[in-house]
Design an enzyme around this catalytic site. Structure first.
Site, mmCIF file in Angstrom:
data_model
loop_
_atom_site.group_PDB
_atom_site.id
_atom_site.type_symbol
_atom_site.label_atom_id
_atom_site.label_comp_id
_atom_site.label_asym_id
_atom_site.label_seq_id
_atom_site.Cartn_x
_atom_site.Cartn_y
_atom_site.Cartn_z
ATOM 1 C CG MET A 127 12.016 -10.603 3.937
ATOM 2 S SD MET A 127 12.780 -11.129 5.466
ATOM 3 C CE MET A 127 11.373 -11.510 6.470
ATOM 4 N NE ARG A 169 -4.807 16.098 6.394
ATOM 5 C CZ ARG A 169 -3.957 15.809 5.412
ATOM 6 N NH1 ARG A 169 -3.816 14.561 5.005
ATOM 7 N NH2 ARG A 169 -3.252 16.750 4.825
ATOM 8 C CE LYS A 199 3.978 15.127 2.412
ATOM 9 N NZ LYS A 199 2.666 15.781 2.553
ATOM 10 C CE1 TYR A 233 7.901 -19.614 2.415
ATOM 11 C CE2 TYR A 233 8.299 -17.485 1.371
ATOM 12 C CZ TYR A 233 8.708 -18.509 2.208
ATOM 13 O OH TYR A 233 9.928 -18.421 2.832
#
Ligand SMILES: *Cc1c(COP(=O)(O)O)cnc(C)c1O
Length: 359
Positions: free
Chosen positions: A302, A129, A34, A254
């Site tokens: 980023m 669950r 998955k 930053y």
């Protein structure tokens, strides 16, 4: 030149599958692929694991992608499907489906199925669950069989909540409950995830469901895959794009969140949160460069990460920097960051170049 890349060793995936199969005395192992095989590429993984007894995914779209790529092994839908139409598709594609609630049973009753389907009834043994309650089990079994749409006897599945903890009393109780509740029924049974395969031998049943360990990663954060004879399948790396001399007491990046205590060299690496490397890491998360570990300092940007290479650094622009993999255990990095390896590999973005090797 390629900078940020995940190198995925397909041979390691195959070796890990065989290793896990050996761990459970050659019983069947379902390869859980998955989430694009936890970021390793589901199609390539499935193509590599020609020996796999079955595959498992979460969503029917993932299963259909495997079929479209020519993967013909059985595919188990771990949470089943959520409407009649999808059940009809699942049956015609030969997918195995889970039933964990009344609505799914109703869909099975109503669906217009021409091909008999393999159904796994999910039992809630303590995760709370998904799954039917133990006292409902035999009623569900009766009702599922009464639909006359099954390819064989209904199978049984349950999921561990704490199996990565070797001492867990919950896991002991889950195993006992599952075995006692399903004993009267002839269908196939599956309980163990990776942690079950590695740490709970009495959870080994007809089928096991191997996810994280298939990728060479330990489910227990104190251990690494290599301790279980597993090989890390993914190495995340990039390149130094600048090496700068940096004066004491100057900040980097930053928000000026970090300043060097001493004159040093700062390496800038082409990797950032835009690649899926978490921005929220604590100061001094390690990377591996030229045979040693060096700490990340300042904010993750980023596209770039800054590393304190130390005052006597001899690293050069173009050198490789590893974020996890062969030389730096992902389990260690995840623990430092306060997450689990699953989240790290699956969150890598499309921008990270994937390179597949087989050696
Ligand atoms: C994801 C998943 C697995 C695989 O778990 P790992 O810890 O990665 O081995 C097994 N069973 C179910 C139901 C799952 O959702």
């Amino acid at each position: 030149m390629i900078t940020a890349e995940a190198v995925i060793n397909l041979k390691s995936l195959s070796d890990n599958y065989d290793r896990l199969k050996q761990q459970c005395a050659n019983r069947s192992v379902i390869a859980v692929i998955k989430g694009d095989a936890y970021g390793h590429n589901a199609i390539k993984t499935a193509q590599t694991l020609a020996q796999a007894d079955m595959f498992a995914v979460s969503r029917i779209e993932e299963a259909l992608e495997l079929r479209a790529a020519g993967i013909h092994q059985p595919v188990l839908l771990l949470e089943g499907v959520f409407c009649q139409r999808d059940l009809e598709i699942a049956a015609s594609e030969g997918f195995h489906t889970a039933i964990h609630c009344q609505e799914q049973l109703e869909d099975l009753r109503q669906a217009n199925i021409n091909t008999p389907i393999s159904v796994w009834l999910k039992l809630d043994t303590g995760m709370h669950r998904l799954g039917v309650q133990p006292y409902e089990l035999s009623d569900y079994v009766g009702q599922i069989h009464a639909t006359n749409k099954l390819a064989g006897p209904v199978g049984f599945m349950s999921h561990f909540s704490c199996a990565d903890d070797f001492e867990s009393l919950t896991t002991k109780r889950q195993i006992e409950l599952f075995l006692s509740q399903t004993a009267p029924f002839p269908g196939p049974k599956t309980l163990a995830n990776s942690a079950g395969i590695l740490y709970w031998p009495n959870s080994h049943l007809d089928y096991q469901r191997a996810g994280i360990a298939l990728y060479g990663i330990s489910p227990n954060e104190e251990q690494v895959g290599k301790q279980h004879g597993l090989k890390p399948a993914m190495t995340l790396k990039s390149k130094l794009i600048a090496v700068r001399s940096h004066h004491a007491n100057q900040p980097v990046g930053y928000g000026e969140t970090w300043s060097s205590q001493q004159d040093t060299s700062i390496g800038v690496v082409a990797m950032g949160y835009g690649d899926g490397y978490p921005r929220s890491i604590p100061e001094r998360t390690p990377v591996y460069i030229n045979g040693r570990e060096a700490p990340i300092v300042g904010r993750v940007s980023m596209d770039m990460i800054t590393v304190d290479l130390g005052p006597h650094a001899r690293d050069n622009v173009g050198d490789d920097v590893e974020f996890w993999g062969d030389n730096l255990a992902i389990e260690k990095v995840a623990k430092h960051i306060g997450t689990i390896p699953y989240e790290l590999t699956i969150k890598l973005t499309q921008r990270v170049h994937r390179r597949y090797i087989s050696q």
